[in-house]
Design an enzyme around this catalytic site. Structure first.
Site, PDB file in Angstrom:
ATOM      1  N   GLU A   1       8.294  68.299  26.721  1.00  0.00           N
ATOM      2  CA  GLU A   1       7.600  68.497  25.433  1.00  0.00           C
ATOM      3  C   GLU A   1       7.177  70.273  25.333  1.00  0.00           C
ATOM      4  O   GLU A   1       6.527  70.661  26.330  1.00  0.00           O
ATOM      5  CB  GLU A   1       6.051  67.823  25.314  1.00  0.00           C
ATOM      6  CG  GLU A   1       5.212  68.073  24.421  1.00  0.00           C
ATOM      7  CD  GLU A   1       3.895  67.577  24.359  1.00  0.00           C
ATOM      8  OE1 GLU A   1       3.433  66.949  25.436  1.00  0.00           O
ATOM      9  OE2 GLU A   1       3.192  67.767  23.763  1.00  0.00           O
TER      10      GLU A   1
ATOM     11  N   ASP B   1       2.621  66.126  28.137  1.00  0.00           N
ATOM     12  CA  ASP B   1       1.399  66.185  28.560  1.00  0.00           C
ATOM     13  C   ASP B   1       0.493  64.998  28.455  1.00  0.00           C
ATOM     14  O   ASP B   1       0.887  63.976  27.792  1.00  0.00           O
ATOM     15  CB  ASP B   1       0.461  67.164  27.545  1.00  0.00           C
ATOM     16  CG  ASP B   1       1.015  68.800  27.400  1.00  0.00           C
ATOM     17  OD1 ASP B   1       1.664  69.095  28.826  1.00  0.00           O
ATOM     18  OD2 ASP B   1       0.886  69.355  26.564  1.00  0.00           O
TER      19      ASP B   1
ATOM     20  N   ASP C   1      -2.070  64.138  27.357  1.00  0.00           N
ATOM     21  CA  ASP C   1      -3.034  64.121  26.065  1.00  0.00           C
ATOM     22  C   ASP C   1      -2.658  63.229  24.915  1.00  0.00           C
ATOM     23  O   ASP C   1      -1.547  62.547  25.032  1.00  0.00           O
ATOM     24  CB  ASP C   1      -3.422  65.346  25.748  1.00  0.00           C
ATOM     25  CG  ASP C   1      -2.284  66.105  25.224  1.00  0.00           C
ATOM     26  OD1 ASP C   1      -1.388  65.504  24.783  1.00  0.00           O
ATOM     27  OD2 ASP C   1      -2.340  67.451  24.910  1.00  0.00           O
TER      28      ASP C   1
ATOM     29  N   ASP D   1      -1.361  64.063  22.052  1.00  0.00           N
ATOM     30  CA  ASP D   1       0.110  64.255  21.465  1.00  0.00           C
ATOM     31  C   ASP D   1       1.008  63.993  22.430  1.00  0.00           C
ATOM     32  O   ASP D   1       2.179  63.507  21.708  1.00  0.00           O
ATOM     33  CB  ASP D   1       0.078  65.915  21.256  1.00  0.00           C
ATOM     34  CG  ASP D   1      -0.847  66.214  19.880  1.00  0.00           C
ATOM     35  OD1 ASP D   1      -1.123  65.540  19.070  1.00  0.00           O
ATOM     36  OD2 ASP D   1      -1.275  67.338  19.880  1.00  0.00           O
TER      37      ASP D   1
END
Ligand code: 28F
Length: 660
Positions: A447, A520, A522, A524
């Site tokens: 990503e 990540d 998180d 997203d």
């Protein structure tokens, strides 16, 4: 209870105490648990509950049980109660010659209960269908209460060994069985925590497959002052698999094209065989087809699905020709054309079911091809003749799919000679590795460009390739297949992997043995993982089935001295972080920074923590994980931020350690 003719007919003549084949005690189960429940991972753990519930379901199929209550308790145990007949109270001779109460034998002797003894209590369909005694053997403790003939008797076991005699607990007018057990953490070393959603999914499926049975599922684990409410679901579907089809359309947000769910059923009472099929068509591009044999899910299809598929193709082509919707020169509609937008549930029952493949997810009995084919050929054809309006809608959907497929073929050609690839078939952004043998190579899908840069610098370029992903990945859950080929986020992935997608998918062209998603920790990142897994599930499912897809596990914290001097540690969990802080002496000069993103690590750190095969952990994704992603994705679509957040929170598996 319309969906089983097996147990009712086999059962009554063979229910004597002698039907039990006594083999041996439970040590073999504890020695080699995998042989009996498949694995000791989370999946095996949940299998314990299924085994017990299956016995209640059998009692329901025999026509004697209407309600099953499953409870998850605060002490980590689970209980199952049914209102069936309870187990007969006679004595039974065991292999050492002693006489023991029948229920004791059933619960404490391996293979007792007749499953493997020929024409015993149940028709064995189970992958690991070896029953309650296995669960007992793998439990720290196991208690049952058997209510029958006015008495409720109880008995306790510990790690499969008798810990109390068969004792009268109380008088009762009720009948039925109650089983409560605590999974043994010596056996289930990864986790002993039941997952509500996993169990709910399976219990719901059983409630659909066994029309009329009421399954009550309660989670009492988090009862406290802040949270006084128990979570409870009542699963009760008089309509059986017809309701299942409606349910699948709802959760997938698919709109029906025809008002009815078409139901067909055939049974042969002399061979103990049946097939039930429910189907309808929706505006979706993807088929949703679930199949079962003896109430066991067959995610990899098999003979019943082949019979079904061939019948659907033939019937729709016949009707299309008869109605003049396919002209003499038009090509026949293919399986892909007639399956677009199809929602179907196929449930068959047979004796001596053979489950094939590595995960035993495919039905192998040849007889089911013809049996299902004949049923669907007759009944579906009849339906279409009697409902010409519906026939037109369904055929129109298929011919539209045929045209879209032709357009997709053109688009695919364009991708093959795409200007993106400048003559080569590899995407420009790919940093390829030197090794060419797929068994040895890894592709990281990373990503963001900055993490992509670190990964490129840090990798071992002999066998690790990096493809940075730009922007959001296309959500393929609700787009026409040919759109995938034109999509800038997906084309590089398709090109790098090398197998193509959909009908032209060819696993022998796979360029990397491991495809590792690195995003990540998180929200997203979770979203990207879910979108990618959905894409693989929809268009490259074989990669999931054969275990080529993985999730990277980046660290969450770096623990170090504020002076910057001395050692520093990477922590992957909060516990690990606290451990290192303590180990370094604690206090104000120890810092534990949370990584906000992969991009914050430099190349060496990223390699050492997340990419080095010697030290990293990567998590393999299986088909079921990806299926859940794809099903749930539709719920996330649109702008419903709260439900998206809620979903991500609840699916810690894909979204561990969020920043929300
Ligand atoms: C909570 C889990 O296990 N329910 C069960 C029955 C009912 C019979 C049975 C079970 C007896 C001799 C094998 C009753 N009456 N729930 C359960 N309910 N097992 S397990 O019989 C087992 C046979 O050999 C039952 C008449 N026949 C059978």
């Amino acid at each position: 209870m319309n969906d089983n003719i097996l147990n009712t007919s086999v059962a009554d003549e063979s229910y004597g105490n002698d039907a039990i084949t006594v083999l041996k005690g439970l040590e073999p189960v504890r020695k080699r648990p995998g042989m009996y429940i498949g694995s000791t991972s989370e999946r095996g753990l949940h299998h314990l509950v299924y085994e017990i519930v299956d016995n209640s379901i059998d009692e329901a199929l025999a026509g004697h049980c209407t309600e099953i209550t499953v409870i998850l308790h605060p002490d980590g145990s689970a209980s199952v109660r049914d209102n069936g007949r309870g187990i007969p109270n006679g004595l039974k001779e065991t292999d050492d010659g002693s006489m023991r109460p029948t229920p004791e034998v059933i619960f404490s002797v391996l293979h007792a209960g007749g499953k493997f003894g020929g024409k015993g209590y149940k028709v064995s369909g189970g992958l690991h269908g070896v029953g309650s005694s296995v669960v007992n053997g793998l439990s720290e403790w196991f208690v049952y209460e058997n209510s029958r003939d006015g008495d409720c008797f109880t008995q306790r076991f510990e790690r499969g060994k008798v810990a109390s005699d068969y004792t009268l607990l109380r008088k009762t007018d009720e009948t039925g069985l109650y089983v409560r057990f605590k999974p043994d953490s010596e056996i289930f070393t990864q986790t002993t925590t039941f997952d509500w959603k996993t169990l709910l999914r399976r219990l719901r499926e059983q409630a659909f497959l066994n029309a009329g049975v009421r399954i009550i599922f309660r989670d009492e684990r988090c009862l406290n002052e802040q949270n006084p409410e128990v979570t409870e679901e009542v699963l009760h579907y008089e309509g059986g698999i017809v309701e299942y089809v409606r349910y699948l359309n709802e959760v997938n947000h698919n709109t029906p094209l025809i008002p009815n769910v078409i139901y067909m059923r055939n049974e042969n009472t002399s061979t103990f065989t049946y097939a039930s099929v429910a189907l309808t068509y929706t505006n979706s591009y993807e088929p949703v087809v679930y199949s079962f044999a003896n109430n066991i899910s067959t995610p990899d299809g098999g003979t019943h699905e082949i019979g079904f598929r061939n019948a659907i193709v033939r019937v729709i082509n016949e009707r299309a020709r008869a109605l003049g919707l396919l002209k003499a020169d038009d090509k026949n509609l293919t399986y892909n054309d007639v399956f677009e937008g199809l929602t179907a549930v196929i449930s068959v029952g047979l004796q001596d079911a053979e489950f094939e493949g590595q995960t035993k997810g495919r039905l192998g009995n040849e007889s089911m091809k013809v049996f299902v084919n004949r049923l669907v050929s007759d009944k579906f054809s009849e339906y279409l003749q009697e409902h010409p309006e519906d026939a037109k809608i369904i055929i129109n959907k298929a011919t539209t799919a045929q045209k879209a497929r032709a357009a997709a073929e053109k688009a695919r050609e364009a991708v093959r000679v795409s200007p993106l690839s400048k003559g080569s078939t590899l995407p420009g952004k790919l940093a390829d590795c030197q090794e060419k043998r797929a068994e040895l190579t890894e592709l990281y899908l990373v990503e963001g460009d900055s993490a992509g840069g670190s990964a490129k610098d840090g990798r071992d370029s002999r066998f690790q390739a990096i493809l940075p992903l730009r922007g959001k990945v296309l959500n393929v859950e609700k787009v026409a297949p040919h759109k995938v080929y034109g999509n800038l986020s997906l084309v590089p992935i398709i090109q790098a992997i090398g197998c193509g997608i959909g009908d032209e998918f060819d696993i022998s062209k796979l360029r990397y043995g491991k495809i590792i998603i690195m995003a990540d920790a998180d929200v997203d990142g979770s979203h990207i993982r879910i979108l990618l897994l959905t894409f693989f599930y929809r268009h490259m499912r074989r990669l999931l089935e054969e275990g080529h897809i993985y999730l990277a596990q980046p660290p969450l914290y770096r623990v170090y001295r504020s002076s910057g001097k001395g050692e520093s540690y990477f922590a992957f969990t909060d516990e690990e972080r606290d451990f290192y802080i303590k180990q370094m002496g604690g206090g104000n000069n120890i810092r534990a920074d949370r990584y906000k993103g992969l991009g914050e690590m430099n190349a060496d750190e990223l390699f050492d923590t997340t990419m080095d095969p010697a030290t990293r952990t990567i998590q393999r994704v299986d088909v079921t994980d990806a299926q859940i992603c794809s099903e749930t994705l539709s719920l996330l679509m649109g702008t419903d931020v709260p439900s998206r957040k809620k979903f991500i929170e609840e699916n810690a598996r894909f979204a561990q350690n969020l920043d929300v």
